[in-house]
Design a protein around this motif. Structure first.
Motif, PDB file in Angstrom:
ATOM      1  N   MET A  23       1.449  -1.301  -0.016  1.00  0.00           N
ATOM      2  CA  MET A  23       0.307  -0.014  -0.214  1.00  0.00           C
ATOM      3  C   MET A  23       0.943   1.034  -0.627  1.00  0.00           C
ATOM      4  O   MET A  23       1.743   1.151   0.884  1.00  0.00           O
ATOM      5  N   ILE A  24       0.686   2.288  -0.569  1.00  0.00           N
ATOM      6  CA  ILE A  24       1.030   3.705  -0.832  1.00  0.00           C
ATOM      7  C   ILE A  24       1.298   4.498   0.696  1.00  0.00           C
ATOM      8  O   ILE A  24       0.204   4.358   1.501  1.00  0.00           O
ATOM      9  N   LYS A  25       2.821   4.757   0.919  1.00  0.00           N
ATOM     10  CA  LYS A  25       2.589   5.210   2.185  1.00  0.00           C
ATOM     11  C   LYS A  25       3.093   6.530   2.037  1.00  0.00           C
ATOM     12  O   LYS A  25       3.188   7.262   1.294  1.00  0.00           O
ATOM     13  N   VAL A  26       2.042   7.489   2.643  1.00  0.00           N
ATOM     14  CA  VAL A  26       2.522   8.934   2.390  1.00  0.00           C
ATOM     15  C   VAL A  26       1.902  10.186   3.712  1.00  0.00           C
ATOM     16  O   VAL A  26       1.429   9.557   4.862  1.00  0.00           O
ATOM     17  N   LEU A  27       3.397  10.859   3.619  1.00  0.00           N
ATOM     18  CA  LEU A  27       2.608  11.383   5.192  1.00  0.00           C
ATOM     19  C   LEU A  27       1.649  12.809   4.870  1.00  0.00           C
ATOM     20  O   LEU A  27       2.481  13.521   3.822  1.00  0.00           O
ATOM     21  N   LEU A  28       0.910  13.267   5.979  1.00  0.00           N
ATOM     22  CA  LEU A  28      -0.249  14.081   5.580  1.00  0.00           C
ATOM     23  C   LEU A  28       0.238  15.213   6.829  1.00  0.00           C
ATOM     24  O   LEU A  28       0.584  14.670   7.170  1.00  0.00           O
ATOM     25  N   VAL A  29       0.783  16.442   6.723  1.00  0.00           N
ATOM     26  CA  VAL A  29       1.292  17.545   7.079  1.00  0.00           C
ATOM     27  C   VAL A  29       0.069  18.617   6.679  1.00  0.00           C
ATOM     28  O   VAL A  29       0.037  19.509   6.107  1.00  0.00           O
ATOM     29  N   GLU A  30      -0.813  18.842   7.513  1.00  0.00           N
ATOM     30  CA  GLU A  30      -1.943  20.220   7.188  1.00  0.00           C
ATOM     31  C   GLU A  30      -2.754  19.478   8.428  1.00  0.00           C
ATOM     32  O   GLU A  30      -3.157  18.937   9.428  1.00  0.00           O
ATOM     33  N   ASP A  31      -2.713  21.115   8.785  1.00  0.00           N
ATOM     34  CA  ASP A  31      -2.650  21.366  10.760  1.00  0.00           C
ATOM     35  C   ASP A  31      -4.274  21.778  10.380  1.00  0.00           C
ATOM     36  O   ASP A  31      -5.013  22.622  11.511  1.00  0.00           O
ATOM     37  N   ASN A  32      -5.047  21.867   9.183  1.00  0.00           N
ATOM     38  CA  ASN A  32      -6.967  22.165   9.131  1.00  0.00           C
ATOM     39  C   ASN A  32      -7.393  20.376   9.765  1.00  0.00           C
ATOM     40  O   ASN A  32      -6.883  20.134   8.650  1.00  0.00           O
ATOM     41  N   GLU A  33      -7.548  20.374  10.597  1.00  0.00           N
ATOM     42  CA  GLU A  33      -8.147  19.462  10.972  1.00  0.00           C
ATOM     43  C   GLU A  33      -9.026  18.857  10.799  1.00  0.00           C
ATOM     44  O   GLU A  33      -9.102  17.494   9.503  1.00  0.00           O
ATOM     45  N   LYS A  34     -10.239  19.539   9.442  1.00  0.00           N
ATOM     46  CA  LYS A  34     -11.103  19.530   8.606  1.00  0.00           C
ATOM     47  C   LYS A  34     -10.608  19.051   7.596  1.00  0.00           C
ATOM     48  O   LYS A  34     -11.658  17.754   6.899  1.00  0.00           O
ATOM     49  N   ILE A  35      -9.919  19.438   7.148  1.00  0.00           N
ATOM     50  CA  ILE A  35      -9.345  18.813   5.569  1.00  0.00           C
ATOM     51  C   ILE A  35      -8.375  16.972   5.748  1.00  0.00           C
ATOM     52  O   ILE A  35      -8.641  16.710   5.010  1.00  0.00           O
ATOM     53  N   SER A  36      -7.739  17.727   7.190  1.00  0.00           N
ATOM     54  CA  SER A  36      -6.685  15.991   7.420  1.00  0.00           C
ATOM     55  C   SER A  36      -7.769  14.960   7.121  1.00  0.00           C
ATOM     56  O   SER A  36      -7.860  13.894   6.459  1.00  0.00           O
ATOM     57  N   GLU A  37      -8.953  15.092   8.291  1.00  0.00           N
ATOM     58  CA  GLU A  37      -9.340  14.667   8.078  1.00  0.00           C
ATOM     59  C   GLU A  37     -10.430  13.877   6.868  1.00  0.00           C
ATOM     60  O   GLU A  37     -10.791  12.513   6.731  1.00  0.00           O
ATOM     61  N   ASN A  38     -11.127  14.737   6.225  1.00  0.00           N
ATOM     62  CA  ASN A  38     -11.464  14.556   4.495  1.00  0.00           C
ATOM     63  C   ASN A  38     -10.730  13.727   3.832  1.00  0.00           C
ATOM     64  O   ASN A  38     -11.061  12.661   2.954  1.00  0.00           O
ATOM     65  N   ASN A  58      -9.196   2.973   1.964  1.00  0.00           N
ATOM     66  CA  ASN A  58      -8.607   1.843   2.209  1.00  0.00           C
ATOM     67  C   ASN A  58      -7.206   1.841   0.904  1.00  0.00           C
ATOM     68  O   ASN A  58      -7.552   0.779   0.151  1.00  0.00           O
ATOM     69  N   GLU A  59      -6.879   2.853   0.355  1.00  0.00           N
ATOM     70  CA  GLU A  59      -6.819   2.909  -0.974  1.00  0.00           C
ATOM     71  C   GLU A  59      -4.854   3.104  -0.941  1.00  0.00           C
ATOM     72  O   GLU A  59      -3.723   2.993  -1.082  1.00  0.00           O
ATOM     73  N   MET A  60      -4.386   4.398   0.883  1.00  0.00           N
ATOM     74  CA  MET A  60      -3.621   4.796   1.415  1.00  0.00           C
ATOM     75  C   MET A  60      -3.387   4.466   2.607  1.00  0.00           C
ATOM     76  O   MET A  60      -4.265   4.412   3.688  1.00  0.00           O
ATOM     77  N   ASP A  61      -1.778   4.366   2.816  1.00  0.00           N
ATOM     78  CA  ASP A  61      -1.904   3.947   4.503  1.00  0.00           C
ATOM     79  C   ASP A  61      -1.166   6.009   5.170  1.00  0.00           C
ATOM     80  O   ASP A  61       0.098   5.731   3.654  1.00  0.00           O
ATOM     81  N   ILE A  62      -2.346   6.505   5.472  1.00  0.00           N
ATOM     82  CA  ILE A  62      -1.843   7.548   5.554  1.00  0.00           C
ATOM     83  C   ILE A  62      -1.606   7.490   7.170  1.00  0.00           C
ATOM     84  O   ILE A  62      -2.222   7.925   7.763  1.00  0.00           O
ATOM     85  N   LYS A 107      -5.889  -2.634  -5.912  1.00  0.00           N
ATOM     86  CA  LYS A 107      -7.112  -2.186  -5.797  1.00  0.00           C
ATOM     87  C   LYS A 107      -8.344  -3.218  -5.470  1.00  0.00           C
ATOM     88  O   LYS A 107      -8.609  -3.207  -4.092  1.00  0.00           O
ATOM     89  N   THR A 108      -7.289  -4.622  -6.104  1.00  0.00           N
ATOM     90  CA  THR A 108      -8.368  -6.019  -5.619  1.00  0.00           C
ATOM     91  C   THR A 108      -6.926  -6.487  -4.144  1.00  0.00           C
ATOM     92  O   THR A 108      -8.239  -7.447  -3.901  1.00  0.00           O
ATOM     93  N   LYS A 109      -5.728  -6.124  -4.274  1.00  0.00           N
ATOM     94  CA  LYS A 109      -4.823  -6.344  -3.892  1.00  0.00           C
ATOM     95  C   LYS A 109      -5.252  -8.354  -4.379  1.00  0.00           C
ATOM     96  O   LYS A 109      -5.176  -9.243  -2.954  1.00  0.00           O
ATOM     97  N   ARG A 110      -5.431  -8.279  -5.387  1.00  0.00           N
ATOM     98  CA  ARG A 110      -4.901  -9.688  -5.830  1.00  0.00           C
ATOM     99  C   ARG A 110      -3.504  -9.818  -6.904  1.00  0.00           C
ATOM    100  O   ARG A 110      -3.074  -8.917  -7.300  1.00  0.00           O
ATOM    101  N   VAL A 111      -2.184 -10.989  -6.346  1.00  0.00           N
ATOM    102  CA  VAL A 111      -1.087 -11.115  -7.246  1.00  0.00           C
ATOM    103  C   VAL A 111      -1.563 -12.439  -8.085  1.00  0.00           C
ATOM    104  O   VAL A 111      -2.125 -13.771  -7.815  1.00  0.00           O
ATOM    105  N   TYR A 112      -0.891 -11.806  -9.184  1.00  0.00           N
ATOM    106  CA  TYR A 112      -0.832 -13.244 -10.260  1.00  0.00           C
ATOM    107  C   TYR A 112       0.679 -12.911 -11.180  1.00  0.00           C
ATOM    108  O   TYR A 112       1.231 -11.644 -10.728  1.00  0.00           O
TER     109      TYR A 112
END
Length: 227
Positions: free
Chosen positions: A1-16, A23-27, A138-143
């Protein structure tokens, strides 16, 4: 899963953002520049979403720190500031892209994917490729050559992380943080267990040989090994 560091002091924007990418990225989210620098010193991320107007240390300060320390993680600057000078300064300090508030989540996602594709982190919006192995994030399947490989969640996450960082030596502690979580109570030795199980699953396709152990250091997924 993509690893993201989110640096945002606006709590509402951060929560959104956290909710949209749940379910797509590890933030990992922080609210000031000092905490951002601390996390960049301790952990590896695929991309950083960075606000400029931050308490304690602003976004430019974070970019400047990254530049001085040689931290080349991709960065999307996210800010209400629209002045050309700020954009140019951010780019000169190593930012990859610039998104002005307010913004659409779909556009943020598209820019993240575009950057990760451009630096070779992912093949497309959902696919990772390693030789004849294809990982659908997206489907978390490996071929492998259209044959599906059955993996549980931990082993899938481990394989995905190795392939996203193919050719890069990953320390056991790095893998542990990404697979088990920063606050896990488990021992880092569990990574050896997971690695052994993953190798066993890949061995029938002769893909276990691409997982290289560097004793006392960590592991890497080596695409240069001859078939």
């Amino acid at each position: 899963m993509i690893k993201v560091l989110l640096v945002e002091d606006n709590e509402k924007i951060s929560e959104n953002i956290l909710e949209y990418f749940e379910n797509e990225m590890d933030i990992k989210n922080v609210y000031n520049g000092r905490d951002a620098i601390d996390y960049l010193e301790l952990y590896d991320f695929d991309i950083i979403i960075l606000d400029l107007m931050l308490p304690e240390i602003d976004g430019m300060g974070v970019l400047n720190h990254m530049s001085k320390k040689g931290i080349d993680t991709a960065v999307i600057v996210l800010t209400a500031k629209e002045e050309l000078g700020d954009k140019l300064k951010a780019f000169n300090l190593g930012a990859n892209d610039y998104l002005t508030k307010p913004f659409y989540m779909e556009e943020l996602k598209a820019r993240i994917i575009a950057i990760l594709k451009s630096i070779g982190k992912i093949k497309s919006s959902n696919l990772l490729q390693f030789k004849d192995m294809e990982v659908n994030m997206k489907t978390k399947r490996v071929y492998i050559k259209d044959v599906e490989i059955e993996l549980n969640e931990k082993l899938y996450n481990l394989l995905e992380y190795l392939i996203m960082n193919k050719g890069v030596l990953l320390f056991k502690e790095q893998i542990f943080d990404n697979i088990c979580g920063y606050n896990s109570d488990a021992s880092t030795e569990i990574i050896e267990v997971y690695m052994s199980r993953l190798r066993k699953n890949l061995s029938k396709y002769d893909y276990d040989k691409y997982i290289v152990t560097k004793r006392g250091m960590g592991y890497l997924m080596d695409e240069s090994i001859e078939d």
